[in-house]
Design an enzyme around this catalytic site. Sequence first.
Site, mmCIF file in Angstrom:
data_model
loop_
_atom_site.group_PDB
_atom_site.id
_atom_site.type_symbol
_atom_site.label_atom_id
_atom_site.label_comp_id
_atom_site.label_asym_id
_atom_site.label_seq_id
_atom_site.Cartn_x
_atom_site.Cartn_y
_atom_site.Cartn_z
ATOM 1 N N SER A 66 17.395 -47.589 -63.811
ATOM 2 C CA SER A 66 17.762 -48.733 -64.679
ATOM 3 C C SER A 66 19.283 -48.795 -64.752
ATOM 4 O O SER A 66 19.966 -47.769 -64.593
ATOM 5 C CB SER A 66 17.199 -48.503 -66.078
ATOM 6 N N TYR A 85 15.357 -43.191 -73.344
ATOM 7 C CA TYR A 85 15.118 -43.923 -72.089
ATOM 8 C C TYR A 85 16.339 -43.813 -71.162
ATOM 9 O O TYR A 85 16.200 -43.543 -69.973
ATOM 10 C CB TYR A 85 14.827 -45.382 -72.435
HETATM 11 N N1 LIG Z 1 11.818 -54.833 -67.178
HETATM 12 C C1 LIG Z 1 13.067 -54.409 -67.231
HETATM 13 O O1 LIG Z 1 13.948 -55.057 -67.833
HETATM 14 C C2 LIG Z 1 13.445 -53.135 -66.537
HETATM 15 C C3 LIG Z 1 14.797 -52.842 -66.356
HETATM 16 C C4 LIG Z 1 15.142 -51.649 -65.737
HETATM 17 C C5 LIG Z 1 14.171 -50.774 -65.312
HETATM 18 N N2 LIG Z 1 12.869 -51.078 -65.500
HETATM 19 C C6 LIG Z 1 11.869 -50.108 -65.048
HETATM 20 O O2 LIG Z 1 10.908 -50.730 -64.235
HETATM 21 C C7 LIG Z 1 9.724 -49.940 -64.239
HETATM 22 C C8 LIG Z 1 8.516 -50.855 -64.352
HETATM 23 O O3 LIG Z 1 8.509 -51.453 -65.635
HETATM 24 P P1 LIG Z 1 8.206 -52.994 -65.868
HETATM 25 O O4 LIG Z 1 9.471 -53.599 -66.341
HETATM 26 O O5 LIG Z 1 7.518 -53.564 -64.705
HETATM 27 O O6 LIG Z 1 7.271 -52.904 -67.154
HETATM 28 P P2 LIG Z 1 5.660 -52.930 -67.291
HETATM 29 O O7 LIG Z 1 5.396 -52.474 -68.668
HETATM 30 O O8 LIG Z 1 5.174 -54.257 -66.860
HETATM 31 O O9 LIG Z 1 5.177 -51.859 -66.215
HETATM 32 C C9 LIG Z 1 5.142 -50.477 -66.469
HETATM 33 C C10 LIG Z 1 3.862 -49.940 -65.898
HETATM 34 O O10 LIG Z 1 3.887 -48.517 -66.011
HETATM 35 C C11 LIG Z 1 2.604 -48.107 -66.448
HETATM 36 N N3 LIG Z 1 2.667 -46.815 -67.109
HETATM 37 C C12 LIG Z 1 3.207 -46.507 -68.318
HETATM 38 N N4 LIG Z 1 2.995 -45.214 -68.605
HETATM 39 C C13 LIG Z 1 2.307 -44.687 -67.562
HETATM 40 C C14 LIG Z 1 1.797 -43.402 -67.267
HETATM 41 N N5 LIG Z 1 1.927 -42.359 -68.115
HETATM 42 N N6 LIG Z 1 1.146 -43.212 -66.087
HETATM 43 C C15 LIG Z 1 0.985 -44.252 -65.222
HETATM 44 N N7 LIG Z 1 1.438 -45.487 -65.453
HETATM 45 C C16 LIG Z 1 2.106 -45.699 -66.600
HETATM 46 C C17 LIG Z 1 2.137 -49.217 -67.385
HETATM 47 O O11 LIG Z 1 0.736 -49.185 -67.597
HETATM 48 C C18 LIG Z 1 2.617 -50.444 -66.652
HETATM 49 O O12 LIG Z 1 1.646 -50.921 -65.732
HETATM 50 C C19 LIG Z 1 9.887 -48.941 -65.378
HETATM 51 O O13 LIG Z 1 10.206 -47.673 -64.868
HETATM 52 C C20 LIG Z 1 11.044 -49.503 -66.165
HETATM 53 O O14 LIG Z 1 11.741 -48.516 -66.859
HETATM 54 C C21 LIG Z 1 12.474 -52.237 -66.105
#
Ligand SMILES: NC(=O)c1ccc[n+]([C@@H]2O[C@H](COP(=O)([O-])OP(=O)(O)OC[C@H]3O[C@@H](n4cnc5c(N)ncnc54)[C@H](O)[C@@H]3O)[C@@H](O)[C@H]2O)c1
Length: 254
Positions: free
Chosen positions: A141, A154
Amino acid sequence: MFELTRKVAIVTGGSSGIGRATALLFAERGAQVMVADVNDSGGWETAKMIENAGGQGFFVHTDVSKLQDLSNLIDITVQQYGGVDILFNNAGMAYFKGSLTTSEEEFQRTLDVNLKSTFFASTLAAAKMRGKGGVIINNSSVNAVSGAADLVAYSASKGGILAVTIAMAKEYAPYGIRVNCILPGPIDTPINERRPEMITDRVATLAQMANLTLLKRVGAPRDVAYGALYLASEEASFVTGTALVVDGGYLAAR
Ligand SMILES: NC(=O)c1ccc[n+]([C@@H]2O[C@H](COP(=O)([O-])OP(=O)(O)OC[C@H]3O[C@@H](n4cnc5c(N)ncnc54)[C@H](O)[C@@H]3O)[C@@H](O)[C@H]2O)c1
């Protein structure tokens, strides 16, 4: 360009958001995709979306914070598809809290789901990739380098992912395994729906998030998926130990 024909890819957190978009894009480009998540209905839905689009996808229930689940995921992938070429460590979660209100359990959970999972899934996949090479992509991130006052645990976990990416790139280079990470900026996915200010006023919060970028928009999951596709592809064969920033200029604006 950017074809993944005959490649086997694991996408953790593939039930939703960036993981789903990446699983669909990898499959579109010819990969056989193993979706891993704790959300079973979302995971099977992603696998079905892949199959409906003419690709090959499957789902394995996986809590990435549990080593036994990760081991099971790798074993099933090898049984089903004959190996592992690409691992996208994407599953993640966040408590929208500063350090003063974060409990020991919340801190530990954040590290277990985001960082410990990345570390151990990579070791298990690398053991299968040794000898023929492979690609590991970690979803970090912008908070890994900029930090966020309302996301302290985080930010720690995402900084750890960046460091592990560089260290493992050094360790695995002799085995032909490339290791990179992505630093996404604000992306419109369910993870952000849990922001307290999002619950109060979604439209205003999305506008504020967009305003933090140079391009004045929040990213779409597919914006990050394209970054992952590049890193997974042969076109990135000279790229390892680095961080690809996909943030609409969020970091440049800081
Ligand atoms: N959306 C943003 O703004 C953003 C920015 C930077 C980084 N990210 C990163 O992107 C990645 C994906 O997140 P997203 O934004 O698509 O959100 P999201 O909530 O749509 O997806 C996260 C997924 O991870 C799964 N998950 C959570 N805990 C888990 C576990 N213990 N075991 C297996 N699966 C698990 C959830 O069920 C979900 O499907 C994350 O690592 C997040 O930190 C997101």
